[in-house]
Design a protein around this motif. Structure first.
Motif, mmCIF file in Angstrom:
data_model
loop_
_atom_site.group_PDB
_atom_site.id
_atom_site.type_symbol
_atom_site.label_atom_id
_atom_site.label_comp_id
_atom_site.label_asym_id
_atom_site.label_seq_id
_atom_site.Cartn_x
_atom_site.Cartn_y
_atom_site.Cartn_z
ATOM 1 N N TYR A 25 -5.879 2.040 8.419
ATOM 2 C CA TYR A 25 -5.382 3.090 9.310
ATOM 3 C C TYR A 25 -5.799 2.813 10.754
ATOM 4 N N ASP A 26 -7.057 2.452 10.946
ATOM 5 C CA ASP A 26 -7.538 2.159 12.296
ATOM 6 C C ASP A 26 -6.770 0.982 12.907
ATOM 7 N N GLN A 31 -4.794 4.118 18.782
ATOM 8 C CA GLN A 31 -5.967 4.869 19.227
ATOM 9 C C GLN A 31 -6.174 4.774 20.733
ATOM 10 N N THR A 32 -5.694 3.697 21.345
ATOM 11 C CA THR A 32 -5.872 3.519 22.792
ATOM 12 C C THR A 32 -4.582 3.827 23.549
ATOM 13 N N PRO A 66 -7.081 15.150 18.941
ATOM 14 C CA PRO A 66 -6.586 15.937 17.810
ATOM 15 C C PRO A 66 -5.745 15.142 16.830
ATOM 16 N N GLY A 67 -5.478 13.890 17.139
ATOM 17 C CA GLY A 67 -4.708 13.046 16.227
ATOM 18 C C GLY A 67 -4.291 11.783 16.938
ATOM 19 N N ALA A 68 -3.379 11.044 16.306
ATOM 20 C CA ALA A 68 -2.918 9.779 16.876
ATOM 21 C C ALA A 68 -1.448 9.593 16.543
ATOM 22 N N PHE A 69 -0.722 8.929 17.442
ATOM 23 C CA PHE A 69 0.658 8.582 17.151
ATOM 24 C C PHE A 69 0.684 7.472 16.104
ATOM 25 N N GLN A 70 1.658 7.557 15.215
ATOM 26 C CA GLN A 70 1.752 6.588 14.134
ATOM 27 C C GLN A 70 3.205 6.206 13.902
ATOM 28 N N ASP A 174 -1.892 -2.095 25.506
ATOM 29 C CA ASP A 174 -1.964 -0.811 24.821
ATOM 30 C C ASP A 174 -0.586 -0.157 24.729
ATOM 31 N N PRO A 175 -0.338 0.600 23.647
ATOM 32 C CA PRO A 175 0.913 1.340 23.533
ATOM 33 C C PRO A 175 0.966 2.478 24.544
#
Length: 438
Positions: A25-26, A31-32, A66-70, A174-175
């Protein structure tokens, strides 16, 4: 199938049990990720900042996003990989046509006449689930009058237009997610390694369907996107965004109609051997940023209730465990659904004068009661108290022994989409109700 979505923190806390999945997942997470906000016409309003910097700018903890884009396909693959590591078999290409149960077991029947039976059947087959027949009928869907054009394709496509390639590029390595907020509509783009996504929420044009298989041409999008703006004096969408859409490969753009559904109070069959989770129990608008998260929370909550129930009373406890799970989840999900309507209003009718004073007004609400929740720990701490209250006939929001996993101070008041739609048509903001929703 599918493109980007928001994976809330509360849907990832159970990864602590599965280090291999946590690592995967990581690896696939953004995350960045950076965020950048524009008016729909391309005017830059909030410059590109890392998510952590954006959180700090609006007074939130930069170390606890609060979360991350996936990306949906990558997360699906992650779950399959973990199940296979555990030796859990999967049967693909089996179309379930019906559900059945008796007092001690449940099962499904496929379109080829095969039957599969178990102690419990979990219906996770989304909107239009065949389980509605045994759970209590299909909840009426009302058209929101909205739809989403959404597309994902390889980054190499952008090489056809250097200007588009330069604008829609990653932020270094980074995205980056760029939002375009306009009157009555909004758009998102994502650039990550190897992939480009774009999404536009718009007024329905009559060419949409509630399906991932329904595609339209880029020409159709370009003909209709300016019509989606609700202000007659609004400038047109940003030319650079239109150029991105024009480059989108054929048979790539999904035009997904958005339906609103009332809270569904019943998620299980009469003998509680069939239980719904995810969208077939509580569908969400994409603007909520919460649908996938709540589906995963469902899974963790149900698993935890079954674990504790079987430990206490053996397999005979399955129906009570299912009922406890629904009791512990219904109010939370109903509140999260309603928050989705408020977030849609927030994104589709951005007040830029307010945004200048408070940048939080240009992004969906992700309150602490949503992202700080741990569905596993919540069940562990409240399962037996829930059973006691359930058997005594005490409503959940009146049970002083169970802390809320919904807005603090909220008292359940039944609501329906007809009331919300009527208010929105009259320009009345969504009334979230009692409690602290921030």
């Amino acid at each position: 199938m599918g493109d980007m979505y928001f994976m809330g923190l509360s849907g990832t806390k159970f990864f602590k049990h599965w280090p291999a999945m946590r690592s995967e997942y990581d690896e696939i997470s953004m995350q960045t990720c950076y965020l950048e906000t524009f008016k729909h016409d391309g005017e830059l309003m909030i410059p590109a900042m890392r998510v952590s910097e954006r959180l700090r700018a609006v007074g939130l903890d930069p170390n606890t996003p609060p979360g991350a884009f996936q990306m949906r396909p990558l997360v699906y693959k992650m779950f399959i990989n973990q199940a296979q590591r555990l030796g859990i078999p999967f049967l693909f290409n089996k179309r379930v046509m019906g559900y059945f149960e008796d007092k001690n077991k449940a099962g499904v029947e496929t379109d080829e006449g095969e039957k599969f039976e178990a102690d419990i059947v979990i219906a996770a087959d989304g909107i239009g689930s065949k389980s509605q027949a045994i759970v209590g009928g299909k909840v009426r869907a009302a058209s929101s009058g909205r739809a989403m054009w959404r597309a994902v394709f390889p980054v190499e496509v952008l090489d056809k237009d250097p200007e588009v390639r330069e604008f829609f590029s990653m932020k270094g390595e980074d995205p980056i997610v760029r939002t375009f907020l306009g009157p009555g509509a909004y758009g998102l783009t994502l650039n990550r390694e190897g992939t480009v996504c774009w999404i536009i929420n718009h007024d329905a044009t009559g060419t949409e369907a509630e399906s991932w298989h329904h595609t339209v041409s880029s020409e159709s999008v370009l003909q209709n996107m300016d019509k989606s703006l609700t202000s007659p004096t609004a400038p047109e969408w940003a030319p650079i965004l239109k150029k991105l859409i024009a480059l989108t490969p054929p048979d790539t753009i999904v035009n997904f109609e958005l339906f609103w559904r009332n809270p569904q109070p019943k998620w299980h069959s009469p003998s509680a051997r069939v239980v719904q989770i995810g969208d077939c129990a509580h569908s969400f608008l994409p603007s909520s940023g919460n649908g996938a998260t709540q589906a995963i929370e469902d899974a963790v909550s149900l698993a935890s209730c079954l674990e504790l129930g079987v430990k206490l009373d053996g397999k005979g406890a399955v129906p009570d465990a299912v009922k406890a799970h629904v009791r512990l989840r219904f109010l939370r999900c109903a509140c999260a659904q309603k928050l989705g309507f408020s977030n849609a209003e927030r994104l589709q009718d951005t007040d830029w004068n307010k945004v200048k004073l408070d940048p939080k007004k240009a992004q969906p609400k992700h309150p602490k009661w949503v992202w700080a929740h741990d569905p596993e720990e919540y069940v562990y701490g409240n399962y037996e108290k829930c059973l006691k209250g359930m058997r005594a006939g005490v409503s959940l929001d009146q049970d002083p022994n169970i802390p809320p996993n919904y807005p603090p101070g909220y008292k359940w008041e039944p609501w329906n989409i007809d009331e919300i739609m009527r208010d929105l048509d009259q320009g009345i903001p969504v009334d979230l109700g009692s409690g602290d929703w921030d």
